[in-house]
Design a protein around this motif. Structure first.
Motif, PDB file in Angstrom:
ATOM      1  N   MET A   1      35.496  43.848  28.545  1.00 31.25           N
ATOM      2  CA  MET A   1      35.325  43.787  29.997  1.00 31.25           C
ATOM      3  C   MET A   1      34.206  42.804  30.353  1.00 31.25           C
ATOM      4  O   MET A   1      33.222  42.674  29.623  1.00 31.25           O
ATOM      5  CB  MET A   1      34.968  45.168  30.553  1.00 31.25           C
ATOM      6  CG  MET A   1      36.082  46.193  30.462  1.00 31.25           C
ATOM      7  SD  MET A   1      37.417  45.867  31.637  1.00 31.25           S
ATOM      8  CE  MET A   1      36.599  46.225  33.189  1.00 31.25           C
ATOM      9  N   THR A   2      34.372  42.102  31.458  1.00 27.99           N
ATOM     10  CA  THR A   2      33.340  41.203  31.953  1.00 27.99           C
ATOM     11  C   THR A   2      32.187  42.002  32.539  1.00 27.99           C
ATOM     12  O   THR A   2      32.395  42.904  33.350  1.00 27.99           O
ATOM     13  CB  THR A   2      33.914  40.274  33.040  1.00 27.99           C
ATOM     14  OG1 THR A   2      34.959  39.489  32.470  1.00 27.99           O
ATOM     15  CG2 THR A   2      32.833  39.371  33.609  1.00 27.99           C
ATOM     16  N   LYS A   3      30.963  41.682  32.116  1.00 24.66           N
ATOM     17  CA  LYS A   3      29.799  42.334  32.717  1.00 24.66           C
ATOM     18  C   LYS A   3      29.529  41.694  34.074  1.00 24.66           C
ATOM     19  O   LYS A   3      29.330  40.478  34.165  1.00 24.66           O
ATOM     20  CB  LYS A   3      28.566  42.198  31.835  1.00 24.66           C
ATOM     21  CG  LYS A   3      27.347  42.886  32.444  1.00 24.66           C
ATOM     22  CD  LYS A   3      26.068  42.574  31.682  1.00 24.66           C
ATOM     23  CE  LYS A   3      24.877  43.306  32.316  1.00 24.66           C
ATOM     24  NZ  LYS A   3      24.615  42.881  33.702  1.00 24.66           N
ATOM     25  N   GLY A 300      36.261  27.300  42.439  1.00 27.53           N
ATOM     26  CA  GLY A 300      34.916  27.384  41.886  1.00 27.53           C
ATOM     27  C   GLY A 300      33.989  28.371  42.559  1.00 27.53           C
ATOM     28  O   GLY A 300      32.884  28.634  42.070  1.00 27.53           O
ATOM     29  N   LYS A 301      34.406  28.958  43.677  1.00 32.68           N
ATOM     30  CA  LYS A 301      33.522  29.838  44.426  1.00 32.68           C
ATOM     31  C   LYS A 301      33.370  31.196  43.735  1.00 32.68           C
ATOM     32  O   LYS A 301      34.326  31.735  43.182  1.00 32.68           O
ATOM     33  CB  LYS A 301      34.057  30.080  45.844  1.00 32.68           C
ATOM     34  CG  LYS A 301      34.221  28.821  46.683  1.00 32.68           C
ATOM     35  CD  LYS A 301      32.898  28.179  47.073  1.00 32.68           C
ATOM     36  CE  LYS A 301      33.115  27.041  48.061  1.00 32.68           C
ATOM     37  NZ  LYS A 301      31.871  26.289  48.340  1.00 32.68           N
ATOM     38  N   ILE A 302      32.159  31.738  43.798  1.00 32.02           N
ATOM     39  CA  ILE A 302      31.866  33.073  43.275  1.00 32.02           C
ATOM     40  C   ILE A 302      31.439  33.951  44.444  1.00 32.02           C
ATOM     41  O   ILE A 302      30.562  33.572  45.231  1.00 32.02           O
ATOM     42  CB  ILE A 302      30.777  33.019  42.196  1.00 32.02           C
ATOM     43  CG1 ILE A 302      31.326  32.278  40.964  1.00 32.02           C
ATOM     44  CG2 ILE A 302      30.299  34.416  41.815  1.00 32.02           C
ATOM     45  CD1 ILE A 302      30.326  32.066  39.854  1.00 32.02           C
ATOM     46  N   LEU A 303      32.073  35.095  44.586  1.00 34.85           N
ATOM     47  CA  LEU A 303      31.803  35.996  45.694  1.00 34.85           C
ATOM     48  C   LEU A 303      30.658  36.950  45.336  1.00 34.85           C
ATOM     49  O   LEU A 303      30.636  37.518  44.247  1.00 34.85           O
ATOM     50  CB  LEU A 303      33.049  36.801  46.048  1.00 34.85           C
ATOM     51  CG  LEU A 303      34.326  35.995  46.370  1.00 34.85           C
ATOM     52  CD1 LEU A 303      35.453  36.939  46.781  1.00 34.85           C
ATOM     53  CD2 LEU A 303      34.058  34.956  47.453  1.00 34.85           C
ATOM     54  N   VAL A 304      29.730  37.095  46.282  1.00 35.25           N
ATOM     55  CA  VAL A 304      28.591  37.995  46.085  1.00 35.25           C
ATOM     56  C   VAL A 304      28.559  38.963  47.272  1.00 35.25           C
ATOM     57  O   VAL A 304      27.770  38.811  48.202  1.00 35.25           O
ATOM     58  CB  VAL A 304      27.266  37.225  45.971  1.00 35.25           C
ATOM     59  CG1 VAL A 304      26.137  38.155  45.517  1.00 35.25           C
ATOM     60  CG2 VAL A 304      27.393  36.042  45.012  1.00 35.25           C
ATOM     61  N   PHE A 328      36.644  43.397  45.183  1.00 32.01           N
ATOM     62  CA  PHE A 328      36.544  41.944  45.103  1.00 32.01           C
ATOM     63  C   PHE A 328      36.946  41.432  43.726  1.00 32.01           C
ATOM     64  O   PHE A 328      37.544  40.358  43.602  1.00 32.01           O
ATOM     65  CB  PHE A 328      35.132  41.498  45.488  1.00 32.01           C
ATOM     66  CG  PHE A 328      34.867  41.660  46.961  1.00 32.01           C
ATOM     67  CD1 PHE A 328      35.233  40.675  47.858  1.00 32.01           C
ATOM     68  CD2 PHE A 328      34.285  42.817  47.456  1.00 32.01           C
ATOM     69  CE1 PHE A 328      35.023  40.825  49.218  1.00 32.01           C
ATOM     70  CE2 PHE A 328      34.065  42.977  48.813  1.00 32.01           C
ATOM     71  CZ  PHE A 328      34.438  41.980  49.697  1.00 32.01           C
ATOM     72  N   ALA A 329      36.620  42.208  42.681  1.00 27.46           N
ATOM     73  CA  ALA A 329      37.065  41.824  41.341  1.00 27.46           C
ATOM     74  C   ALA A 329      38.586  41.792  41.279  1.00 27.46           C
ATOM     75  O   ALA A 329      39.181  40.957  40.579  1.00 27.46           O
ATOM     76  CB  ALA A 329      36.509  42.791  40.305  1.00 27.46           C
ATOM     77  N   GLY A 330      39.231  42.677  42.028  1.00 27.60           N
ATOM     78  CA  GLY A 330      40.694  42.692  42.068  1.00 27.60           C
ATOM     79  C   GLY A 330      41.280  41.495  42.782  1.00 27.60           C
ATOM     80  O   GLY A 330      42.463  41.165  42.603  1.00 27.60           O
ATOM     81  N   ILE A 331      40.474  40.832  43.588  1.00 30.84           N
ATOM     82  CA  ILE A 331      40.958  39.664  44.336  1.00 30.84           C
ATOM     83  C   ILE A 331      40.775  38.375  43.542  1.00 30.84           C
ATOM     84  O   ILE A 331      41.716  37.587  43.381  1.00 30.84           O
ATOM     85  CB  ILE A 331      40.214  39.554  45.687  1.00 30.84           C
ATOM     86  CG1 ILE A 331      40.523  40.768  46.571  1.00 30.84           C
ATOM     87  CG2 ILE A 331      40.600  38.258  46.420  1.00 30.84           C
ATOM     88  CD1 ILE A 331      39.624  40.886  47.791  1.00 30.84           C
ATOM     89  N   ALA A 334      36.812  39.633  37.845  1.00 30.12           N
ATOM     90  CA  ALA A 334      35.437  40.105  37.649  1.00 30.12           C
ATOM     91  C   ALA A 334      34.483  38.972  37.301  1.00 30.12           C
ATOM     92  O   ALA A 334      33.281  39.044  37.585  1.00 30.12           O
ATOM     93  CB  ALA A 334      35.406  41.172  36.555  1.00 30.12           C
ATOM     94  N   ASP A 335      34.996  37.900  36.685  1.00 31.72           N
ATOM     95  CA  ASP A 335      34.140  36.778  36.309  1.00 31.72           C
ATOM     96  C   ASP A 335      33.710  35.948  37.502  1.00 31.72           C
ATOM     97  O   ASP A 335      32.850  35.070  37.371  1.00 31.72           O
ATOM     98  CB  ASP A 335      34.849  35.891  35.282  1.00 31.72           C
ATOM     99  CG  ASP A 335      36.154  35.317  35.804  1.00 31.72           C
ATOM    100  OD1 ASP A 335      36.818  35.985  36.634  1.00 31.72           O
ATOM    101  OD2 ASP A 335      36.529  34.205  35.390  1.00 31.72           O
ATOM    102  N   ARG A 336      34.285  36.234  38.669  1.00 27.88           N
ATOM    103  CA  ARG A 336      33.918  35.486  39.878  1.00 27.88           C
ATOM    104  C   ARG A 336      33.314  36.406  40.939  1.00 27.88           C
ATOM    105  O   ARG A 336      33.365  36.118  42.128  1.00 27.88           O
ATOM    106  CB  ARG A 336      35.135  34.738  40.441  1.00 27.88           C
ATOM    107  CG  ARG A 336      35.591  33.585  39.545  1.00 27.88           C
ATOM    108  CD  ARG A 336      36.835  32.929  40.089  1.00 27.88           C
ATOM    109  NE  ARG A 336      36.643  32.430  41.448  1.00 27.88           N
ATOM    110  CZ  ARG A 336      37.639  32.062  42.256  1.00 27.88           C
ATOM    111  NH1 ARG A 336      38.893  32.180  41.846  1.00 27.88           N
ATOM    112  NH2 ARG A 336      37.384  31.605  43.474  1.00 27.88           N
TER     113      ARG A 336
END
Length: 381
Positions: A1-3, A300-304, A328-331, A334-336
């Protein structure tokens, strides 16, 4: 799993000693600069220690030395004097009894908001370099591998420090972008991530531009992003975070412009990391905007997303935090996703709705939720 990594928006509660020094400077009262500097260094060390202890991966200096996230520029740049008019957000004006109660209870921060009355030019990066040195020393002392530093965007400066010098709003924005460029580049050159605070892309709709239509406001917001992107021309996008919000205050927020309306504007900023509110009751539902417009989120965008609120003293249950992260990981995967807070806990020095100890408890809950969302063990009890 991605941390799933953890961070927050930037400002954190300041000690009374820090607040006293900041307001002595604000009121132009005498103080020993060496004592001021020593106080700030010690306070940043403690702030970073508490973040690391809570489990935060990407830490900040808590904006310890700044009077606020936007108006600090008056101390570091020329061209500001006098005072700007105060304008309450439109939602608070709709409920004058509540607005008066806030004023009577000291619920509105008091600090100088000068006008722009001359040419905006940097006084040098000396104060910023002290902030950077304090943060990097604290990170080394407490084992934090990654840090970020906040800076005001041209648009938010124009919101709080209004223009009485330049011939047009566009000219003022251009001057601010040119002036702030070196600050942005200095932060990144020091090895830190740069966070641009941009409530002008949302809050200003119901604070300064209430007479405009949404379409007209989007034209204003686009000009703000254009100025920001110009200032970031020589900064790598992967080092940039942008934070959009509707005002870090407890209130009705019934005049907030929807995320769906400003979504494209947010996506157009030269920033890899997008920080936004999704925990408070007015915006918690808007995760569906990202779901429904997934195709419009650049690769390239990462959601926070903000997975803890910053205006109440409820400490969110880690399970709730995990659920918010997982949406959001489901969208985007998890890596983003990086787990963040809705806003800052110490937006203005000496002012904050959340008790300092509770603020760190909330950051702890944020980190526990991120562990759960990363596949950690869920407590059956």
């Amino acid at each position: 799993m991605t941390k799933i990594a953890t961070t927050h928006v930037g400002s954190l509660p300041r000690s009374q000693q820090v607040v006293d020094f900041i307001f002595a400077r604000e009121r132009e009262e005498p103080y020993a600069e060496a004592d001021f500097d020593a106080c700030m260094a010690a306070a940043v060390s403690e702030t970073v220690r508490l973040q690391v202890e809570a489990g935060i991966d990407i830490v900040s200096d808590g904006e310890t030395s700044k009077i606020s996230y936007a108006t600090y520029v008056k101390d570091r740049y020329t061209g500001f004097s006098g005072d700007s008019p105060r304008n309450a957000p439109a939602d608070l004006k709709m409920f004058p009894g509540f607005l008066q109660r806030l004023a009577d209870d000291g619920g509105t921060p008091k600090y100088a908001r000068p006008m722009c009355t001359g040419e905006v030019r940097s006084k040098g990066q000396g104060e910023l370099e002290k902030d950077i040195a304090n943060l990097k020393a604290a990170m080394a002392e407490h084992g934090a591998a990654r840090g970020f530093m906040n800076a005001a965007s041209p648009g938010v400066i124009s919101l709080f420090l209004q223009n009485e010098h330049y011939p047009t709003r566009e000219a003022y924005l251009a001057a601010l972008a040119d002036a702030m460029k070196a600050e942005y580049e200095t932060i990144v050159a020091a090895g830190l991530d740069l966070q641009l605070d941009c409530p002008d892309l949302a809050l200003s709709r119901h604070m300064l531009f209430t007479d405009l239509s949404d379409k007209e406001f989007l034209d204003v917001a686009a000009a703000h992003v254009e100025a920001l992107n110009h200032a970031l021309a020589d900064v790598p996008e992967e080092k940039v975070r942008i934070h959009i919000c509707w005002g870090n205050y407890e209130g009705p927020h019934c005049c907030d412009i929807p995320m769906d309306t400003v979504f494209s504007t947010l996506m157009s900023a030269k920033a890899r990391y997008l920080l936004f509110e999704t925990s408070n009751p007015r915006h918690a539902h808007e995760w569906t905007v990202f779901r429904d417009r997934k195709a419009e989120i650049p690769e390239g965008k990462i959601l926070v997303p903000g997975v803890v609120d910053t205006t109440t003293n409820f400490v969110e249950h880690p399970e709730l935090v995990a659920q918010r992260i997982e949406r959001f990981a489901g969208i985007v995967g998890a890596d983003r996703v990086v787990a963040g807070s809705d806003c800052g806990f110490g937006t203005f020095a000496g002012f904050g709705a959340v008790d300092p100890d509770i603020a760190y408890a909330k950051l702890g809950a944020l980190c526990e939720g991120a562990v759960l969302a990363s596949g950690g063990t869920r407590d059956a009890g």
